[in-house]
Design an enzyme around this catalytic site. Structure first.
Site, PDB file in Angstrom:
ATOM      1  CG  MET A  39      -1.977  -1.072   1.234  1.00 38.87           C
ATOM      2  SD  MET A  39      -3.094  -1.009  -0.193  1.00 38.87           S
ATOM      3  CE  MET A  39      -4.150   0.352   0.256  1.00 38.87           C
ATOM      4  CG  ASP A  70       9.811  -0.534   4.640  1.00 39.69           C
ATOM      5  OD1 ASP A  70      10.168  -1.361   5.508  1.00 39.69           O
ATOM      6  OD2 ASP A  70       8.746  -0.638   4.004  1.00 39.69           O
ATOM      7  CB  VAL A 101       4.130  -0.227   9.320  1.00 44.73           C
ATOM      8  CG1 VAL A 101       5.070   0.904   8.958  1.00 44.73           C
ATOM      9  CG2 VAL A 101       3.314   0.113  10.548  1.00 44.73           C
ATOM     10  CD  GLU A 148      -4.353  -3.533   9.991  1.00 42.83           C
ATOM     11  OE1 GLU A 148      -3.544  -2.617   9.789  1.00 42.83           O
ATOM     12  OE2 GLU A 148      -5.578  -3.363  10.014  1.00 42.83           O
ATOM     13  CE  LYS A 205      -1.463  -0.557  11.331  1.00 45.11           C
ATOM     14  NZ  LYS A 205      -1.014  -0.271   9.983  1.00 45.11           N
ATOM     15  CG  HIS A 209      -9.319   2.178   4.848  1.00 43.06           C
ATOM     16  ND1 HIS A 209     -10.511   1.541   4.651  1.00 43.06           N
ATOM     17  CD2 HIS A 209      -8.362   1.229   4.684  1.00 43.06           C
ATOM     18  CE1 HIS A 209     -10.293   0.268   4.366  1.00 43.06           C
ATOM     19  NE2 HIS A 209      -9.000   0.057   4.382  1.00 43.06           N
ATOM     20  CG  ASN A 236     -12.876  -3.374   4.467  1.00 41.39           C
ATOM     21  OD1 ASN A 236     -13.075  -3.440   3.248  1.00 41.39           O
ATOM     22  ND2 ASN A 236     -11.679  -3.148   4.979  1.00 41.39           N
TER      23      ASN A 236
HETATM   24  P1  NAD Z   1       2.880  -4.862   3.427  1.00 44.04           P
HETATM   25  O1  NAD Z   1       3.289  -5.981   4.275  1.00 44.04           O
HETATM   26  O2  NAD Z   1       2.898  -5.017   1.954  1.00 44.04           O
HETATM   27  O3  NAD Z   1       3.745  -3.575   3.764  1.00 44.04           O
HETATM   28  C1  NAD Z   1       4.102  -3.181   5.045  1.00 44.04           C
HETATM   29  C2  NAD Z   1       5.419  -2.479   4.959  1.00 44.04           C
HETATM   30  O4  NAD Z   1       5.715  -1.919   6.237  1.00 44.04           O
HETATM   31  C3  NAD Z   1       6.601  -3.409   4.610  1.00 44.04           C
HETATM   32  O5  NAD Z   1       7.334  -2.858   3.533  1.00 44.04           O
HETATM   33  C4  NAD Z   1       7.423  -3.446   5.884  1.00 44.04           C
HETATM   34  O6  NAD Z   1       8.794  -3.595   5.626  1.00 44.04           O
HETATM   35  C5  NAD Z   1       7.102  -2.083   6.463  1.00 44.04           C
HETATM   36  N1  NAD Z   1       7.359  -2.014   7.914  1.00 44.04           N
HETATM   37  C6  NAD Z   1       7.048  -2.919   8.850  1.00 44.04           C
HETATM   38  N2  NAD Z   1       7.472  -2.484  10.059  1.00 44.04           N
HETATM   39  C7  NAD Z   1       8.023  -1.273   9.861  1.00 44.04           C
HETATM   40  C8  NAD Z   1       8.633  -0.329  10.722  1.00 44.04           C
HETATM   41  N3  NAD Z   1       8.737  -0.563  12.016  1.00 44.04           N
HETATM   42  N4  NAD Z   1       9.106   0.804  10.178  1.00 44.04           N
HETATM   43  C9  NAD Z   1       9.002   1.039   8.859  1.00 44.04           C
HETATM   44  N5  NAD Z   1       8.452   0.168   8.002  1.00 44.04           N
HETATM   45  C10 NAD Z   1       7.953  -0.972   8.495  1.00 44.04           C
HETATM   46  O7  NAD Z   1       1.397  -4.469   3.917  1.00 44.04           O
HETATM   47  P2  NAD Z   1       0.272  -3.654   3.175  1.00 44.04           P
HETATM   48  O8  NAD Z   1      -0.658  -4.594   2.507  1.00 44.04           O
HETATM   49  O9  NAD Z   1       0.878  -2.559   2.398  1.00 44.04           O
HETATM   50  O10 NAD Z   1      -0.538  -3.032   4.398  1.00 44.04           O
HETATM   51  C11 NAD Z   1      -0.053  -1.920   5.106  1.00 44.04           C
HETATM   52  C12 NAD Z   1      -1.184  -1.308   5.894  1.00 44.04           C
HETATM   53  O11 NAD Z   1      -2.222  -0.920   4.988  1.00 44.04           O
HETATM   54  C13 NAD Z   1      -1.853  -2.242   6.885  1.00 44.04           C
HETATM   55  O12 NAD Z   1      -2.226  -1.502   8.020  1.00 44.04           O
HETATM   56  C14 NAD Z   1      -3.080  -2.739   6.149  1.00 44.04           C
HETATM   57  O13 NAD Z   1      -4.113  -3.109   7.016  1.00 44.04           O
HETATM   58  C15 NAD Z   1      -3.453  -1.509   5.387  1.00 44.04           C
HETATM   59  N6  NAD Z   1      -4.277  -1.743   4.199  1.00 44.04           N
HETATM   60  C16 NAD Z   1      -3.999  -2.765   3.355  1.00 44.04           C
HETATM   61  C17 NAD Z   1      -4.795  -2.943   2.227  1.00 44.04           C
HETATM   62  C18 NAD Z   1      -4.476  -4.054   1.250  1.00 44.04           C
HETATM   63  O14 NAD Z   1      -5.279  -4.269   0.327  1.00 44.04           O
HETATM   64  N7  NAD Z   1      -3.359  -4.732   1.388  1.00 44.04           N
HETATM   65  C19 NAD Z   1      -5.854  -2.065   1.954  1.00 44.04           C
HETATM   66  C20 NAD Z   1      -6.094  -1.003   2.839  1.00 44.04           C
HETATM   67  C21 NAD Z   1      -5.300  -0.855   3.939  1.00 44.04           C
END
Ligand code: NAD
Length: 737
Positions: A337, A356, A413, A415, A420, A463, A513
């Site tokens: 995302m 990141d 980051v 979920e 977080k 979101h 959702n």
């Molecule tokens: P993802 O796993 O693809 O990405 C998460 C990123 O966060 C990774 O690159 C990871 O290295 C980084 N990260 C983790 N810990 C960290 C830290 N301490 N400092 C800096 N970076 C850190 O996950 P995603 O699918 O992109 O989801 C991210 C957020 O977006 C979540 O909260 C999820 O619920 C939300 N979200 C996801 C979707 C979806 O369709 N995937 C849709 C809406 C919202």
């Protein structure tokens, strides 16, 4: 004579250049006043012997977007008022108003002097229809020039001569295809379809248009000439005998009969091509009046045209907070995302510090933008320079100190509450005092996350939906302590990246959702009852949903559903999830490793391309199957729509969604809720709350308590209210549209 919205300059050759440039609008649109002025201009140029011909153009970078909201809204108000006064004459009055543009364009066409439309930018709806009534059409070849009759997308159809002129210029199949889909044409395609005469360099537009007149352009439309023949020969030809029997069937396949506007196009063309042009226009006007009175047109125009624009323009933005233009933001978490959020932000000219855990992970996030830019440049959609500029705005890093000058941070980051929490603390250690922190969490309530913040007033949820580049909706989540400043900045940001926001109060699953999971859960119920999966997916499409519930579940991932269901049980107790649903999902994920599209197997099988996905045959063995004849498809359609609409009503009852426009627009943009209904609450209002309550009670008796109407709905039914009257978004002083 002088006009407010037009200037007229007549040159030495007697060619009057009419330039449309509305002083108080960024885009030219048709209003009552504009129509009156055009009417007067036609009289003026006809009366002026010095004028030999007219070139009609726009003084703005776009030509025109078509009709104005206020004009459309006034048509509905007129209908409501007239119907209350005298239902017998109401129809005639609407017929007259609806035909105004039609006959005004015809007046241009038959005024006796040649008119040429010089199309310099986006030319939509009524503006394209005006151009089609001109005797000549020249379009600039600039990339920004797009032509369309998109009315069908808001539940109506081209009702100012479009169906008659396009069908007399282009071949019938292309004409039908273009109008029933609302397709956008490039100038080149429009020329190939015979809808414009010339495509020229932008600086040659006016000279070329004038030259057409100097070359002796006849002030007579082809269909007003003796011996005119429809391209392809009309209705009674062998080719038409191939086309027409199939056309309604193809339309039905595409629209499931849900869009009266689309069907009316077929009728207008089929009937109109068999009669003289003026009679064709009358046929069009009759169908237009009829369609305008349909619930579908009323609801679609309200949600997809009026409300969407109002929300986009910040209808829910708190007054009294100065509008902010964001220059630089931070995005923390450069994963699936975050990487895309960085891209859409940079595409809007905002500098992004993309953070990141280490440089490598951050660079991987930026690589997503690099690929998107490379693809766009290769396809000619973006210039190399624009691509480079976009990429230069994204700085991948692991260094939080780069956030010391941002006005907003979007956190994306993992979920995970603890991850977080750590990130919130790290970010707030360097963030300017005034900056806003926005979490992109999809499941964790914002109020809870804000407890980790030193400044919960400046903490909010933004979101996004995936794929971020394509999805137009963003839910802005207001936590218990979120302040107006945070809401205003979040909305300014969403508007800057050109997405439509809905403002939602905090709750598990927010708005979209919550609705989506009801849709998927109903499909689980159906599967468990033994309804064949194909029938479930087809019923959803017939109900107007773009994607069947099982297919959608595969896209979001079945193991994500499992995770969310387990979290619900952990937080809210066993009763929060049906044991049969949990068992189904556990079987798919734990026993069969069917996680969805991402691992190539879920409710569907995903064979190697070009083969298409198909429903997994093994589903039949999970539950004893009903025969198709034992299942009523109409009931399946109702269950799928009603369960979502009921959930939307619950969110209103709980104060999660406070404005019906947001429930409607959010449902269409967020998960494609049957657009012809105008969205979840318009679906209820459209059939009437009383009818909806009766339907819920019927479904509850057979399919479970989750269909029971809520106290709010019962109260509204008793009082004869609708969502748009009870929760009138325009305030007590104005009537809801
Ligand atoms: P993802 O796993 O693809 O990405 C998460 C990123 O966060 C990774 O690159 C990871 O290295 C980084 N990260 C983790 N810990 C960290 C830290 N301490 N400092 C800096 N970076 C850190 O996950 P995603 O699918 O992109 O989801 C991210 C957020 O977006 C979540 O909260 C999820 O619920 C939300 N979200 C996801 C979707 C979806 O369709 N995937 C849709 C809406 C919202």
């Amino acid at each position: 004579m002088t006009y407010k919205n037009f200037t007229i300059e007549t040159d030495a050759d007697g060619i009057a250049l009419i330039t449309w440039d509305m002083p108080d609008k960024s885009m030219n649109v048709f209003t009552e006043e504009v129509m009156n002025e055009i009417d007067a201009i036609v009289d003026q140029v006809v009366a002026d012997a010095a004028v030999k011909g007219v070139v009609f153009t726009s003084g703005k970078s776009t030509f025109s977007g078509g009709a104005d909201l206020t004009m459309i809204r006034s048509m509905f108000s007129l209908l409501q008022e007239e119907q209350a006064k005298n239902p017998d004459t109401a129809m005639q009055k609407l017929f007259d108003v609806a035909g105004r543009m039609n006959w005004l364009w015809r007046k241009i066409e038959t005024c006796g002097k040649p008119w040429v439309s010089a199309i310099n930018g986006v030319c939509m709806g009524g503006a394209f229809e005006l151009s089609l009534a001109c005797h000549g059409r020249v379009a600039s070849n600039a990339k920004s020039v797009k032509l369309a009759l998109p009315e069908v997308k808001v539940g109506i159809f081209p009702g100012a001569g479009g169906t008659q002129r396009v069908a007399r210029l282009a071949n019938t199949q292309d004409a039908l295809q273009m109008m029933t889909t609302g397709q956008t044409l490039t100038p080149q395609r429009a020329k190939a379809m015979n809808l414009v005469h010339q495509v020229v360099e932008p600086d040659q537009l006016i000279p070329a248009a004038k030259q057409m007149i100097k070359d002796g352009l006849k002030p007579v439309a082809p269909w007003d000439e003796k011996g005119f023949k429809v391209p392809g020969g009309g209705i009674w030809t062998p080719a038409a005998a191939q086309l027409w029997p199939a056309a309604p069937a193809i339309l039905r396949r595409e629209t499931a009969g849900n869009y009266p506007g689309a069907l009316a196009i077929l009728k207008c063309v089929y009937e109109g091509l068999q009669v003289p042009f003026d009679t064709g226009l009358k046929i069009e006007q009759r169908y237009f009046t009829q369609v305008l009175r349909s619930t579908e047109a009323f609801s679609m125009i309200r949600s997809l045209f009026i409300s969407m624009q109002e929300l986009g323009k910040g209808a829910r933005r708190p007054a009294g907070v100065e509008k902010k233009k964001l220059e630089k933001i931070g995005v923390v978490g450069a994963g699936f995302m975050g990487a895309s959020i960085a891209y859409v932000s940079a595409a809007a000219g905002i500098a992004v510090s993309l953070i990141d855990r280490d440089d490598e992970a951050a660079a991987k996030g930026k690589a997503v933008s690099e690929k998107l830019v490379a693809d766009s440049v290769a396809k000619g959609r973006m210039s190399k320079e624009d691509g480079e500029k976009l990429l230069s705005l994204i700085t991948p890093t692991a260094d939080y100190s780069t956030l010391s000058d941002v006005s907003l941070v979007v956190e994306a980051v993992f979920e995970d509450r603890q991850v977080k929490k750590d990130v919130i603390e790290k970010v707030e250690a360097v963030l300017p005092e005034t900056a806003i922190f926005a979490s992109n969490t999809s499941t964790l309530p914002i109020t809870g996350l804000a407890k980790n913040s030193k400044r919960p007033k400046q903490f909010i949820g933004v979101h996004f939906f995936s794929p971020v580049e394509k999805m137009m909706l963003t839910e802005v989540i207001v936590g218990e302590e979120t302040g107006d400043e945070a809401l205003a900045v979040a909305l300014d940001y969403v508007s800057q990246i050109k997405k439509t926001p809905i403002v939602v109060n905090d709750t598990r699953g927010f708005y979209v959702n919550r609705c989506v999971f009801r849709y998927i859960n109903e499909a689980y119920d159906m599967l468990i009852e033994g309804v064949p999966a194909t029938m479930i997916e087809n019923a959803a499409k017939m109900a107007g949903m773009p994607v069947g519930p099982l297919s959608l579940n595969d896209e979001v991932a079945v193991d994500l559903s499992q995770k969310i269901m387990k979290a619900s049980i952990a937080d809210l107790g066993e009763a929060s999830v049906k044991p049969e649903h949990m068992a189904l999902v556990n079987k798919l994920v734990d026993d069969l490793d069917r996680r969805g599209r991402k691992n190539g197997k879920g409710f569907y099988e995903y064979p190697a391309k070009p083969a298409k996905k198909f429903l997994w045959p093994g589903l039949k063995d999970l539950y004893s199957q009903k025969h198709a004849s034992e299942v009523d498809v109409n009931v399946l359609k109702q269950r799928l729509l009603v369960t979502i609409a009921l959930e939307a009503a619950r969110t209103v009852e709980e104060g999660i969604v406070t404005d019906p426009r947001e429930a409607d627009v959010g449902s269409i943009l967020g998960f494609g809720f049957a657009p012809y209904t105008g969205g979840t609450l318009s679906y209820i209002d459209g059939m009437g709350v009383k009818t909806f309550v009766a339907l819920c009670e019927k479904l509850a008796a057979q399919y479970g308590d989750h269909f029971k109407p809520t106290p709010l709905l019962l109260d509204m039914a008793a009082k004869g209210e609708t969502f748009y009257t009870r929760f009138n978004p325009y305030g007590a002083e104005q009537k809801a549209a």
